[in-house]
Write a protein that holds these residues in place. Sequence first.
Motif, mmCIF file in Angstrom:
data_model
loop_
_atom_site.group_PDB
_atom_site.id
_atom_site.type_symbol
_atom_site.label_atom_id
_atom_site.label_comp_id
_atom_site.label_asym_id
_atom_site.label_seq_id
_atom_site.Cartn_x
_atom_site.Cartn_y
_atom_site.Cartn_z
ATOM 1 N N GLY A 55 -0.685 6.155 3.832
ATOM 2 C CA GLY A 55 -0.083 5.019 3.739
ATOM 3 C C GLY A 55 -0.126 3.868 4.837
ATOM 4 N N ASN A 56 -0.785 4.317 5.904
ATOM 5 C CA ASN A 56 -0.965 3.555 7.168
ATOM 6 C C ASN A 56 -2.328 2.702 7.223
ATOM 7 O OD1 ASN A 56 1.280 5.271 8.641
ATOM 8 N ND2 ASN A 56 -0.293 6.963 7.684
ATOM 9 N N PRO A 57 -2.278 1.463 7.632
ATOM 10 C CA PRO A 57 -3.177 0.711 7.921
ATOM 11 C C PRO A 57 -3.948 1.021 9.044
ATOM 12 C CG PRO A 57 -1.124 -0.604 7.913
ATOM 13 C CD PRO A 57 -0.655 0.733 7.980
ATOM 14 N N TRP A 69 0.697 -1.178 -0.028
ATOM 15 C CA TRP A 69 0.031 0.135 -0.054
ATOM 16 C C TRP A 69 0.786 1.285 -0.014
ATOM 17 C CZ3 TRP A 69 -4.689 1.343 -1.247
ATOM 18 C CH2 TRP A 69 -5.224 2.690 -0.850
ATOM 19 N N ALA A 70 1.995 1.307 0.672
ATOM 20 C CA ALA A 70 2.921 2.516 0.821
ATOM 21 C C ALA A 70 3.524 2.675 -0.610
ATOM 22 C CB ALA A 70 3.933 2.140 1.873
ATOM 23 N N GLU A 71 3.971 1.504 -1.199
ATOM 24 C CA GLU A 71 4.462 1.686 -2.466
ATOM 25 C C GLU A 71 3.606 1.771 -3.711
ATOM 26 O OE1 GLU A 71 7.946 1.659 -3.208
ATOM 27 O OE2 GLU A 71 8.168 1.420 -1.235
ATOM 28 N N ALA A 72 2.233 1.937 -3.252
ATOM 29 C CA ALA A 72 1.346 2.224 -4.569
ATOM 30 C C ALA A 72 1.361 3.542 -4.961
ATOM 31 C CB ALA A 72 -0.077 1.891 -4.024
ATOM 32 N N GLY A 73 1.632 4.410 -4.311
ATOM 33 C CA GLY A 73 1.858 5.789 -4.694
ATOM 34 C C GLY A 73 0.483 6.696 -4.136
ATOM 35 N N ILE A 74 0.776 7.958 -4.417
ATOM 36 C CA ILE A 74 -0.041 8.918 -4.028
ATOM 37 C C ILE A 74 -1.546 8.884 -4.767
ATOM 38 C CG2 ILE A 74 -0.749 11.415 -3.581
ATOM 39 C CD1 ILE A 74 2.480 11.876 -3.287
ATOM 40 N N ASP A 95 -4.563 -5.745 -0.111
ATOM 41 C CA ASP A 95 -4.722 -6.457 1.105
ATOM 42 C C ASP A 95 -5.950 -5.945 1.940
ATOM 43 O OD1 ASP A 95 -4.981 -7.704 3.576
ATOM 44 O OD2 ASP A 95 -2.934 -8.338 3.374
ATOM 45 N N PRO A 96 -7.057 -6.669 2.134
ATOM 46 C CA PRO A 96 -8.177 -5.823 2.768
ATOM 47 C C PRO A 96 -7.796 -5.689 4.312
ATOM 48 C CG PRO A 96 -8.633 -8.173 2.394
ATOM 49 C CD PRO A 96 -7.345 -7.797 1.646
ATOM 50 N N ASN A 97 -6.724 -6.317 4.664
ATOM 51 C CA ASN A 97 -6.406 -6.217 6.114
ATOM 52 C C ASN A 97 -5.655 -4.736 6.447
ATOM 53 O OD1 ASN A 97 -7.353 -8.577 7.025
ATOM 54 N ND2 ASN A 97 -5.331 -9.719 6.182
ATOM 55 N N LEU A 98 -5.654 -3.938 5.391
ATOM 56 C CA LEU A 98 -5.442 -2.477 5.499
ATOM 57 C C LEU A 98 -6.410 -1.908 6.716
ATOM 58 C CD1 LEU A 98 -4.333 -1.488 2.034
ATOM 59 C CD2 LEU A 98 -2.751 -1.446 4.008
ATOM 60 N N ARG A 124 11.367 10.141 0.185
ATOM 61 C CA ARG A 124 10.255 9.205 -0.012
ATOM 62 C C ARG A 124 9.375 9.645 1.266
ATOM 63 N NH1 ARG A 124 11.075 3.703 -2.046
ATOM 64 N NH2 ARG A 124 13.006 3.579 -3.124
ATOM 65 N N VAL A 125 8.219 9.468 0.982
ATOM 66 C CA VAL A 125 7.072 9.674 1.850
ATOM 67 C C VAL A 125 6.803 8.287 2.715
ATOM 68 C CG1 VAL A 125 4.447 10.000 2.347
ATOM 69 C CG2 VAL A 125 5.708 11.677 1.126
ATOM 70 N N VAL A 126 7.180 8.267 3.728
ATOM 71 C CA VAL A 126 7.073 6.979 4.583
ATOM 72 C C VAL A 126 5.889 6.824 5.579
ATOM 73 C CG1 VAL A 126 8.463 5.526 6.111
ATOM 74 C CG2 VAL A 126 9.651 6.362 4.040
ATOM 75 N N PRO A 127 5.292 6.043 5.496
ATOM 76 C CA PRO A 127 3.928 6.047 6.641
ATOM 77 C C PRO A 127 4.565 5.675 8.170
ATOM 78 C CG PRO A 127 3.767 4.086 5.332
ATOM 79 C CD PRO A 127 4.872 5.007 4.636
ATOM 80 N N ARG A 128 3.986 6.034 9.055
ATOM 81 C CA ARG A 128 4.438 5.803 10.403
ATOM 82 C C ARG A 128 4.074 4.507 10.654
ATOM 83 N NH1 ARG A 128 5.724 9.558 14.372
ATOM 84 N NH2 ARG A 128 5.729 11.771 13.699
ATOM 85 N N GLY A 129 3.202 3.946 10.490
ATOM 86 C CA GLY A 129 2.480 2.398 10.705
ATOM 87 C C GLY A 129 1.212 2.435 11.019
ATOM 88 N N VAL A 130 0.823 1.629 11.832
ATOM 89 C CA VAL A 130 -0.517 1.177 12.071
ATOM 90 C C VAL A 130 -1.188 2.204 13.058
ATOM 91 C CG1 VAL A 130 -2.143 -0.629 12.900
ATOM 92 C CG2 VAL A 130 0.198 -1.351 12.100
#
Length: 559
Positions: free
Chosen positions: A223-225, A102-107, A255-258, A192-198
């Motif tokens: 980019g965060n789940p 999801w993070a690599e998918a782009g804006i 992945d739906p678990n996002l 790179r724009v990097v998501p923080r995480g969950v």
Amino acid sequence: MNFFAKHQALLERARQACRERGHWSPFPDTAADYPDAEQAQSAARERFEAQLGRPFALEQPGTVGELGEEVSPYTQAPLGIRYPRADPDALFAAAEAALPAWAEAGIETRIGVLMEAVDRLYREALFEIALAVQHTSGQSANMAYAGSGVNALDRAIEALVHAEDAMRAVPVQARWARRFGSANVVLDKRYRVVPRGVAVCFSCASFPTWNAWPSMLASLATGNPVIVKPHPAAVLPMALSVRLLRRVLTEAGFDPNLVTLALDSTAEPLGKVLVQHPATRIVDFTGSAQFGVWVEKNAHPAIVFTETSGCNTVVLESAADLDAALRALATTLCMFSGQMCTSPQNFYVPRQGVRTPSGLVSFDEVARRLAAAVQAIATEPRRAAMILAAIQAPQTVALLDELEARGAEVGEVLLGSHAYPHPAYPAARTRTPLLIRTDTRHRALYGQERFGPIGFVIACEDAADALAQATTDTREFGGLTAFLYSEDEAFIAAAEAAYARAGAQLTVNLIGPMPLNFAAAYSDYHVTGLNPAGNASLTEPNFVTSRFRIVQSRRPAAA
């Protein structure tokens, strides 16, 4: 399908609205104006009623049982819906596994998928979610459609606009050159724009979607789940939202678990476990001030966005049309039985009274007229049903009874609270507003949010004291919004400055049909983050920029 291209024109129009701050929405204001409204409402009711008393279909990792304790404030009967209960560790593991792709998918990809989800929420699920809100939160059908439906979708689009703008402000690459002595150093840099995480998103019982949808989409866009933790009394609106988002993500190849749902019960709360889970990096919390303070103190290393509660204040100094002002205030106090974070509670009035074109109106008379304006709404069942709606929780009824007894000891009960007969739901949990007259000696009575249809008319030494008392409430106990009536421009200027320092949005001299606490998407900022009522604001850039960080790499440029 290229979802970004599909929704780009609407997104650009929303961006224009955010810049200009004028009125705009892609959605109809009323349910009657929704395309094929009658058919859509009928189909939604069939789906809602078919769900009652049955398990809720939601495939998630780590399912360990079922939970469900929702009770309709309108029928006071259990909904009987059982939801899958998941092991939190399994949800966090699944979310972290879903993040990289999801993070690599782009804006553009992420924004496009999420705009498609907003569109589907509107076209496929709006009326079903509105019914779920009505029968878990107690909102009227009109408010559930407008406030928890289309207005919440507007706030979600706002979050996407600011997220896209913030991420696009980060350049993808740059060439940098500088001389060091006799050498010319040339570097190619990548950013790179990097998501923080969950992210963990709490939704509240009284307005489950209004804060949750923009919070969820702000995290997902960057980019965060997201793990959604609904209030046990209002699971269905968020369960429907999560299921639809998971379906859209799957169709888009992700992945739906996002997006997952973490359930708990009143007896066994899960909030602290989720906030302090080692994988939690973002927390969005809407709810009580007490738990909100705990979240802010204990969520580290996660960043926290909160909206809690506060004492929203009114200062009555003078009025060109006092009765119109009191009618507007009465309607706003009654709106959804005061169960809104922007409901007025503390009405500060100079002891000598309020100035009007026809002379000074005494404090006693102002209090009497306000009570009469509230009574006019509460005594007509059809009007009361539209405006007051129902009481979400039995605890609010208990609080009304407790405060009525205390109010009689330290002042005068201008209006006692009692059930009103709901014309459509005879068993509905209803109460009319409680209005208490008191003075500033009894601040312990009103010096905190009293959740529900509760108002205090408070005698002050003069107008300056009224303003000082009101803004002290805001600074000490929190306040999302405030209301002022004055014909004195110097006093208005002083009030605007005082409330700005206290961090509350101020409405001045508004009368007429619009509820005073209506918050317009794309125009009104909601919460300032400058007092204890919350640290986040819907919706502005800071609501999204901290959800990602910027990481760079650099290397010598190719010859």
